[in-house]
Write an enzyme that holds these catalytic residues in place. Structure first.
Site, PDB file in Angstrom:
ATOM      1  N   SER A 119      -4.984   6.080  -4.483  1.00 40.56           N
ATOM      2  CA  SER A 119      -4.344   4.851  -4.025  1.00 40.56           C
ATOM      3  C   SER A 119      -3.782   4.039  -5.184  1.00 40.56           C
ATOM      4  O   SER A 119      -3.084   3.051  -4.965  1.00 40.56           O
ATOM      5  CB  SER A 119      -5.336   3.992  -3.238  1.00 40.56           C
ATOM      6  N   HIS A 140      -1.854   9.301   0.828  1.00 42.32           N
ATOM      7  CA  HIS A 140      -2.895   8.273   0.857  1.00 42.32           C
ATOM      8  C   HIS A 140      -3.211   7.861   2.288  1.00 42.32           C
ATOM      9  O   HIS A 140      -2.432   7.190   2.957  1.00 42.32           O
ATOM     10  CB  HIS A 140      -2.461   7.044   0.049  1.00 42.32           C
ATOM     11  N   GLU A 152       0.365   7.014   3.594  1.00 41.34           N
ATOM     12  CA  GLU A 152       1.439   6.741   2.649  1.00 41.34           C
ATOM     13  C   GLU A 152       1.754   8.035   1.894  1.00 41.34           C
ATOM     14  O   GLU A 152       0.907   8.574   1.191  1.00 41.34           O
ATOM     15  CB  GLU A 152       1.016   5.651   1.661  1.00 41.34           C
ATOM     16  N   ASN A 190      -2.157  -0.952  -0.951  1.00 42.10           N
ATOM     17  CA  ASN A 190      -3.061  -1.441  -1.982  1.00 42.10           C
ATOM     18  C   ASN A 190      -2.393  -2.370  -2.983  1.00 42.10           C
ATOM     19  O   ASN A 190      -3.071  -3.104  -3.692  1.00 42.10           O
ATOM     20  CB  ASN A 190      -3.740  -0.267  -2.701  1.00 42.10           C
TER      21      ASN A 190
END
Length: 290
Positions: A119, A140, A152, A190
């Site tokens: 991440s 991710h 992602e 994130n």
């Protein structure tokens, strides 16, 4: 080559969730971890989670045995040699990821695609130590992977178009929803979430409000299904420290820096749900609460 067998390296909360997603989607799934007790625990909790899904009417009863038959665990990396796709979900440390992928590259076939669930670390950097940067993608998953649909997807600088197309289709076959992101620190989620969660931690650290009140405020006012401190307890303080340090090193963003209280909580073994206590207290330490 069609994808039939999927390897998942690491069976912490995230890796175990990804393994559920893969097995539930009909793929033969093998989970690698260095500890047999971790594998045993993950298998037991996976079955418990699926039984709860059956009880709630979200999974056909006959599918439970079928999914569990598709799930296996190993402590020997060589057992991933015949996987068509391998997803890495170990801790956020570039050297450890390079070491793992070097071993996988030596044993897996030339068509096997490697993916990292990182991440914060650059996909291009991880791929650079994989031995097959053209057959490498970022993938991710959101926590908890078995409940959250978003993934992602990120290309490294050398990811081939063929690999990208195959990885994108594979994500769809998993039943997940993919979004494409650039290879940048934190990707989309994130980039916002690590500083945001650290802000929530600092509210506790500064005595602004109790954890339960902060979580309640965020859930009621913003419609979040889980408060930031509840999520942090699920992620684990040790993981949050690694995420924050990696993000801060890459961006130098002050809000990404790990709050001091996190380090004290780690020292006190208040890691979150997995130790029974973090910002909240828990009656059990099962990763899925099942």
């Amino acid at each position: 080559m069609a994808i039939g067998k999927v390897g998942v390296a690491g069976c912490g909360t995230m890796g175990a969730g990804i393994a559920i997603v893969a097995a539930r989607a009909g793929f033969e799934t093998i989970v690698l971890d260095s500890r047999q007790d971790a594998l045993d625990g993950a298998r037991a909790q996976t079955e418990s989670f699926l039984r709860k899904s059956v009880a709630r009417g979200k999974l056909a009863p006959e599918r439970l045995d079928e999914i569990m038959a598709s799930w296996s665990g190993t402590t020997d990396v060589r057992d991933l040699a015949d996987c068509d796709y391998v997803i890495e979900a170990i801790f956020e440390e570039l050297g450890a990821k390079h070491e793992l992928f070097a071993k996988l590259d030596a044993i897996c076939g030339p068509d096997t695609i490697f993916a990292s669930n990182t991440s914060t670390i650059s996909i291009t950097e991880i791929a650079g130590g994989s031995g097959r940067a053209d057959r490498f993608v970022g993938m991710h998953f959101c926590l908890p992977a078995q409940l959250m649909k978003l993934v992602e997807m990120s290309r490294g600088m050398n990811t081939s178009d063929q690999t990208w197309e195959k990885a994108w289709k594979f994500c769809a076959k998993l039943g997940q929803t993919a979004v494409e992101t650039k290879d940048t620190p934190g990707f989309i989620l994130n980039y916002f979430l690590i500083p945001f969660n650290n802000d929530a931690i600092r509210l506790v650290e500064q005595g602004v409000a109790e954890p339960a009140e902060i979580d309640k405020a965020i859930k009621v006012a913003m419609g979040y299904p889980m408060g930031p401190l509840e999520l942090l307890d699920l992620v684990g303080m040790d993981t949050q420290r690694l995420l924050s340090e990696a993000m801060h090193d890459l961006t130098h963003e002050k809000r990404a820096a790990c709050p001091a209280i996190v380090k004290r909580m780690i020292a006190a073994n208040r890691l979150g749900k997995k130790s029974g206590r973090g910002f909240h207290e828990y009656g059990d330490t099962k990763m899925f609460g099942a």
